[in-house]
Scaffold this motif. Structure first.
Motif, PDB file in Angstrom:
ATOM      1  N   ILE A 196       0.858  -1.182   0.000  1.00  0.00           N
ATOM      2  CA  ILE A 196       0.000   0.000   0.000  1.00  0.00           C
ATOM      3  C   ILE A 196       0.893   1.230   0.000  1.00  0.00           C
ATOM      4  N   THR A 197       0.776   2.055  -1.022  1.00  0.00           N
ATOM      5  CA  THR A 197       1.519   3.313  -1.033  1.00  0.00           C
ATOM      6  C   THR A 197       0.660   4.390  -0.380  1.00  0.00           C
ATOM      7  N   GLY A 198       1.314   5.372   0.210  1.00  0.00           N
ATOM      8  CA  GLY A 198       0.567   6.371   0.966  1.00  0.00           C
ATOM      9  C   GLY A 198      -0.086   5.770   2.188  1.00  0.00           C
ATOM     10  N   ALA A 199       0.604   4.807   2.814  1.00  0.00           N
ATOM     11  CA  ALA A 199      -0.002   4.009   3.885  1.00  0.00           C
ATOM     12  C   ALA A 199       0.082   4.640   5.262  1.00  0.00           C
ATOM     13  N   SER A 200       0.746   5.768   5.395  1.00  0.00           N
ATOM     14  CA  SER A 200       0.954   6.333   6.724  1.00  0.00           C
ATOM     15  C   SER A 200      -0.252   7.104   7.249  1.00  0.00           C
ATOM     16  N   ALA A 201      -1.205   7.439   6.384  1.00  0.00           N
ATOM     17  CA  ALA A 201      -2.352   8.248   6.828  1.00  0.00           C
ATOM     18  C   ALA A 201      -3.502   8.094   5.846  1.00  0.00           C
ATOM     19  N   GLY A 202      -4.655   8.630   6.234  1.00  0.00           N
ATOM     20  CA  GLY A 202      -5.793   8.709   5.338  1.00  0.00           C
ATOM     21  C   GLY A 202      -6.306   7.368   4.853  1.00  0.00           C
ATOM     22  N   VAL A 203      -6.661   7.303   3.578  1.00  0.00           N
ATOM     23  CA  VAL A 203      -7.243   6.099   2.989  1.00  0.00           C
ATOM     24  C   VAL A 203      -6.274   4.926   3.036  1.00  0.00           C
ATOM     25  N   GLY A 204      -4.997   5.182   2.769  1.00  0.00           N
ATOM     26  CA  GLY A 204      -4.011   4.108   2.832  1.00  0.00           C
ATOM     27  C   GLY A 204      -3.916   3.491   4.208  1.00  0.00           C
ATOM     28  N   ARG A 205      -3.977   4.311   5.218  1.00  0.00           N
ATOM     29  CA  ARG A 205      -3.917   3.837   6.606  1.00  0.00           C
ATOM     30  C   ARG A 205      -5.149   2.996   6.938  1.00  0.00           C
ATOM     31  N   ALA A 206      -6.327   3.479   6.555  1.00  0.00           N
ATOM     32  CA  ALA A 206      -7.562   2.739   6.821  1.00  0.00           C
ATOM     33  C   ALA A 206      -7.579   1.414   6.069  1.00  0.00           C
ATOM     34  N   THR A 207      -7.061   1.396   4.849  1.00  0.00           N
ATOM     35  CA  THR A 207      -7.009   0.164   4.068  1.00  0.00           C
ATOM     36  C   THR A 207      -6.063  -0.844   4.692  1.00  0.00           C
ATOM     37  N   ALA A 208      -4.941  -0.377   5.202  1.00  0.00           N
ATOM     38  CA  ALA A 208      -3.989  -1.276   5.863  1.00  0.00           C
ATOM     39  C   ALA A 208      -4.627  -1.932   7.085  1.00  0.00           C
ATOM     40  N   ARG A 209      -5.363  -1.166   7.858  1.00  0.00           N
ATOM     41  CA  ARG A 209      -6.047  -1.720   9.039  1.00  0.00           C
ATOM     42  C   ARG A 209      -7.002  -2.830   8.638  1.00  0.00           C
ATOM     43  N   LEU A 210      -7.758  -2.600   7.572  1.00  0.00           N
ATOM     44  CA  LEU A 210      -8.768  -3.561   7.148  1.00  0.00           C
ATOM     45  C   LEU A 210      -8.124  -4.833   6.596  1.00  0.00           C
ATOM     46  N   LEU A 211      -7.127  -4.692   5.768  1.00  0.00           N
ATOM     47  CA  LEU A 211      -6.450  -5.857   5.215  1.00  0.00           C
ATOM     48  C   LEU A 211      -5.731  -6.659   6.302  1.00  0.00           C
ATOM     49  N   ALA A 212      -5.238  -5.971   7.324  1.00  0.00           N
ATOM     50  CA  ALA A 212      -4.482  -6.653   8.380  1.00  0.00           C
ATOM     51  C   ALA A 212      -5.321  -7.682   9.119  1.00  0.00           C
ATOM     52  N   ARG A 213      -6.635  -7.504   9.136  1.00  0.00           N
ATOM     53  CA  ARG A 213      -7.508  -8.463   9.824  1.00  0.00           C
ATOM     54  C   ARG A 213      -7.459  -9.846   9.184  1.00  0.00           C
ATOM     55  N   ARG A 214      -6.970  -9.922   7.964  1.00  0.00           N
ATOM     56  CA  ARG A 214      -6.857 -11.211   7.283  1.00  0.00           C
ATOM     57  C   ARG A 214      -5.576 -11.964   7.665  1.00  0.00           C
ATOM     58  N   GLY A 215      -4.731 -11.308   8.437  1.00  0.00           N
ATOM     59  CA  GLY A 215      -3.506 -11.955   8.870  1.00  0.00           C
ATOM     60  C   GLY A 215      -2.435 -12.032   7.798  1.00  0.00           C
ATOM     61  N   ILE A 216      -2.530 -11.177   6.790  1.00  0.00           N
ATOM     62  CA  ILE A 216      -1.569 -11.233   5.695  1.00  0.00           C
ATOM     63  C   ILE A 216      -0.387 -10.304   5.964  1.00  0.00           C
ATOM     64  N   ALA A 217       0.611 -10.360   5.094  1.00  0.00           N
ATOM     65  CA  ALA A 217       1.771  -9.477   5.180  1.00  0.00           C
ATOM     66  C   ALA A 217       1.499  -8.220   4.372  1.00  0.00           C
ATOM     67  N   ILE A 218       1.785  -7.055   4.959  1.00  0.00           N
ATOM     68  CA  ILE A 218       1.501  -5.787   4.298  1.00  0.00           C
ATOM     69  C   ILE A 218       2.741  -4.908   4.337  1.00  0.00           C
ATOM     70  N   ALA A 219       3.200  -4.497   3.170  1.00  0.00           N
ATOM     71  CA  ALA A 219       4.277  -3.521   3.065  1.00  0.00           C
ATOM     72  C   ALA A 219       3.658  -2.135   3.030  1.00  0.00           C
ATOM     73  N   LEU A 220       4.075  -1.288   3.934  1.00  0.00           N
ATOM     74  CA  LEU A 220       3.525   0.053   4.073  1.00  0.00           C
ATOM     75  C   LEU A 220       4.540   1.048   3.512  1.00  0.00           C
ATOM     76  N   LEU A 221       4.190   1.722   2.425  1.00  0.00           N
ATOM     77  CA  LEU A 221       5.097   2.647   1.768  1.00  0.00           C
ATOM     78  C   LEU A 221       4.625   4.083   1.948  1.00  0.00           C
ATOM     79  N   ALA A 222       5.520   4.938   2.416  1.00  0.00           N
ATOM     80  CA  ALA A 222       5.227   6.362   2.579  1.00  0.00           C
ATOM     81  C   ALA A 222       6.530   7.060   2.940  1.00  0.00           C
ATOM     82  N   ARG A 223       6.472   8.386   3.035  1.00  0.00           N
ATOM     83  CA  ARG A 223       7.679   9.145   3.393  1.00  0.00           C
ATOM     84  C   ARG A 223       7.793   9.395   4.895  1.00  0.00           C
ATOM     85  N   GLY A 224       6.662   9.478   5.591  1.00  0.00           N
ATOM     86  CA  GLY A 224       6.686   9.911   6.986  1.00  0.00           C
ATOM     87  C   GLY A 224       6.969   8.784   7.967  1.00  0.00           C
ATOM     88  N   ARG A 225       8.053   8.879   8.694  1.00  0.00           N
ATOM     89  CA  ARG A 225       8.447   7.830   9.622  1.00  0.00           C
ATOM     90  C   ARG A 225       7.454   7.670  10.761  1.00  0.00           C
TER      91      ARG A 225
END
Length: 337
Positions: A13-42
């Motif tokens: 997921i690009t843009g994963a640190s906030a907003g829609v990307g962040r919400a999408t990461a939360r939802l996908l994580a419930r499946r127990g899968i591996a998620i690479a979170l790409l963004a600039r903000g540490r």
């Protein structure tokens, strides 16, 4: 995985640190899968990674500027090495400028296009580099109603989103020509309550706001995950406002021009004066090492909808069609009696 329905085990997921990307990461994580979170903000990346792990997923936060192709290539190589073969790539990273076009400097316009448009191009190229040889995978382009209908004060964003549609349509044809099982789909979103209105560069006299109706980012996340599961569908529209905007522009674009010329300036600004000393994320992340974690939601929660009937109906077209068919049969049976 079937061609029409896929379940990813490694997602990006690009843009994963906030907003829609962040919400999408939360939802996908419930499946127990591996998620690479790409963004600039540490700061935002670390917080997003903690949420993914807490939800049961594996997280790999990667600091990357999507405008830099070499950084994206390196990120893709690291993801494959540490998490495994990439099944799903979601392009969502963007930046923009709130300002009339003539008040947007050329270097600002170029930078926003490099992040928002070329960032999608770079992400898609890296995803295809890994997916095409395996002949499987899905790419989801997070779009907008503004990909089809430009509005004043957002020429930069609208231009980038329009470009993404043209690029994606051309790419889809090429994949079909090659008989590839790699699928690409688009999800076009309505106005959302995300942190973009607190960190995008703005030259407006008043604080920027989304044009109502406003939806929470989780509404978008549900549609994106549904699109990832069924990437064979050409595109998804989220929210009745998105459908009306796209269809309205096809029917009466000139009328919309005049309407937006009258209303587009005031409807995108609150009554509060703009704070021009706030962090701006165009050139550097607002949630850098010393920054705050902005999270998924913005500052308009009191006005945002948590659900969209149109989005649910769009995701469940077979159920909707069956219900309408059943209703029609019932009406006919009633009329016969």
């Amino acid at each position: 995985m079937s061609r029409n329905r896929q379940k990813a085990q490694v997602a990006v997921i690009t843009g994963a640190s906030a907003g829609v990307g962040r919400a999408t990461a939360r939802l996908l994580a419930r499946r127990g899968i591996a998620i690479a979170l790409l963004a600039r903000g540490r700061t935002g990346l670390d917080a997003a990674a903690e949420e993914v792990r807490a939800a049961g997923g594996r997280a790999l936060p990667v600091e990357v500027d999507m405008a830099d192709y070499d950084q994206v290539v390196a990120a893709g190589q690291r993801i494959e090495a540490e998490l495994g073969p990439i099944d799903l790539w979601i392009n969502d990273a963007f930046s923009s400028v709130f300002a009339p076009f003539l008040q947007t400097r050329p270097e600002e316009f170029r930078r926003a296009m490099e992040v928002t448009y070329l960032g999608y191009v770079h992400g898609t190229r890296v995803a295809l580099h890994h997916m095409v040889p395996r002949d499987r995978g899905a790419i989801v382009q997070v779009g907008s109603a503004l990909a089809y209908r430009g509005i004043p004060l957002q020429a930069t964003y609208c231009g980038a989103k329009h470009a993404i549609v043209g690029f994606t349509e051309a790419l889809r044809c090429e994949l079909m020509h090659d008989r590839s099982n790699v699928k690409v789909t688009m999800v076009h979103l309505p106005a959302l309550n995300t942190p973009q209105f607190d960190w995008l560069l703005s030259r407006l006299p008043r604080h920027a706001q989304p044009v109502p109706p406003i939806y929470e980012p989780e509404v978008a996340a549900r549609a994106i995950v549904a699109a990832a599961d069924r990437p064979g569908r050409r595109e998804y529209w989220v929210g009745a406002s998105t459908a009306l905007t796209i269809l309205g522009n096809r029917i009466a674009p000139g009328l919309l021009d005049r309407y937006l010329a009258r209303t587009g300036y005031d409807s995108q600004q609150t009554d509060r004066p703009a704070d021009h000393d706030r962090p701006v994320n165009l050139w550097r992340p607002a949630d850098g090492p010393q920054g705050r974690d902005y999270g998924a939601r913005g500052s308009f929660g009191g006005r945002a909808h948590r659900h969209s009937t149109q989005a649910w109906l769009s995701r469940h077209r077979l159920v909707t069609a069956a219900g309408l068919t059943g209703a029609a049969v019932g009406v006919l049976a009633w009329r016969r009696h």
